[in-house]
Design a protein around this motif. Sequence first.
Motif, PDB file in Angstrom:
ATOM      1  N   HIS A  96      26.111  29.018  55.044  1.00 16.32           N
ATOM      2  CA  HIS A  96      26.594  28.495  53.765  1.00 16.32           C
ATOM      3  C   HIS A  96      27.182  27.103  53.974  1.00 16.32           C
ATOM      4  CE1 HIS A  96      27.175  32.806  52.033  1.00 16.32           C
ATOM      5  NE2 HIS A  96      25.941  32.551  52.413  1.00 16.32           N
ATOM      6  N   ILE A  97      27.018  26.250  52.982  1.00 17.03           N
ATOM      7  CA  ILE A  97      27.633  24.933  53.032  1.00 17.03           C
ATOM      8  C   ILE A  97      29.140  25.090  53.004  1.00 17.03           C
ATOM      9  CG2 ILE A  97      27.895  22.745  51.780  1.00 17.03           C
ATOM     10  CD1 ILE A  97      25.063  23.110  50.783  1.00 17.03           C
ATOM     11  N   PRO A 105      32.309  19.637  48.533  1.00 15.12           N
ATOM     12  CA  PRO A 105      31.223  20.089  49.405  1.00 15.12           C
ATOM     13  C   PRO A 105      30.841  19.036  50.427  1.00 15.12           C
ATOM     14  CG  PRO A 105      30.330  19.342  47.333  1.00 15.12           C
ATOM     15  CD  PRO A 105      31.829  19.264  47.204  1.00 15.12           C
ATOM     16  N   TRP A 271      25.856  25.449  41.805  1.00 12.97           N
ATOM     17  CA  TRP A 271      26.850  25.427  42.863  1.00 12.97           C
ATOM     18  C   TRP A 271      27.811  26.595  42.671  1.00 12.97           C
ATOM     19  CZ3 TRP A 271      25.028  21.493  39.954  1.00 12.97           C
ATOM     20  CH2 TRP A 271      24.490  20.354  40.592  1.00 12.97           C
ATOM     21  N   ASN A 293      24.123  24.502  46.304  1.00 13.43           N
ATOM     22  CA  ASN A 293      24.124  25.480  47.396  1.00 13.43           C
ATOM     23  C   ASN A 293      23.747  26.888  46.935  1.00 13.43           C
ATOM     24  OD1 ASN A 293      26.507  25.993  46.032  1.00 13.43           O
ATOM     25  ND2 ASN A 293      27.724  26.318  47.876  1.00 13.43           N
ATOM     26  N   ASP A 296      18.703  24.592  44.445  1.00 15.72           N
ATOM     27  CA  ASP A 296      18.448  23.171  44.639  1.00 15.72           C
ATOM     28  C   ASP A 296      16.981  22.928  44.296  1.00 15.72           C
ATOM     29  OD1 ASP A 296      17.732  20.632  45.741  1.00 15.72           O
ATOM     30  OD2 ASP A 296      19.459  20.718  47.078  1.00 15.72           O
TER      31      ASP A 296
END
Length: 313
Positions: A96-97, A105, A271, A293, A296
Amino acid sequence: MVDLISAFQVSAVVVTNRGDCCESRIKGAEILIGDLPEKGGTMNPRCATISSMDLGETVTFNCARMQGQYVTITIPGRREFLSLCEVQVLGHPWLHIVHDGGRNPVRDSETDLGLQGRALSFLNESKPSFVIISPLQPLNLMEFTLCMRVAAEYLGERKVILFSYRSSSDELRILRESSGHFGLHMGGQSVMFALPDLSPFGSHVCVTWESTFGLATFWINGKRSIRKIYNVGHILQPGGTVMLGQDQSAETVSEKQNRRFVGEITDLYMWDYVLQPLDVENVFQMHDFPRGNIFDWNILSYKIKGDVRVLPK
């Protein structure tokens, strides 16, 4: 179907055909990867189609880091046994970001192929046409931002679905309810907003919501609506299916048909946090903004059902 237990980025699938006989049985088989376990994973996006393989042959199929928990090899449209010697799935767990407090982010300049520079065109409301899209991580959310560009001709008072997520215990739907009104539906509750209607030249629509204070907001072409208090304390539940073009919660055939989307959708991003106003403006203007995330558009995994075309923007 192979269950990887959690979401992976799959770089390749290695298939070895049986070596004793019946090598032609594998012809036309599809390798599918995604997060949908229903129907043995056959609703997930396709990585590759196996045209033919010799006896005992081993072939590596590049899946370009497709994300998913389930890997399925199936022969569509044929009722017969599929015989394989071995299947290897090459990949690594999806990372995960990282966020700083869920607000800032990490920006990633890496680009990937997907639907960049293209749009999904839904051509016919009389046919059951829709697109299933696979999230980069489960929709287990206490806040989110969802943005998309939508073009549609005059709709009158028709109720039209823009985004439909449904699990066994929850839902998240965005609808154009009637002329000048949009609705956010989640967890059995709904909230309505008076907004400018969709345009045939395109409208950029964003929705933000967070659970702690229940603040819900629409953004149209970079302009914020009034904020409303909605569904305080709710947590969106994972494990469902995301669909564009058709309302999964419609109860009758006529409701499904009446709510089908006809027009074009592009640049869909989502997001797991609420974007700052400047970032929403940058998404609208297509300037530098955080990569989605959850969804996209540039690396979107999708599967088309019915009369939907992928066209240049």
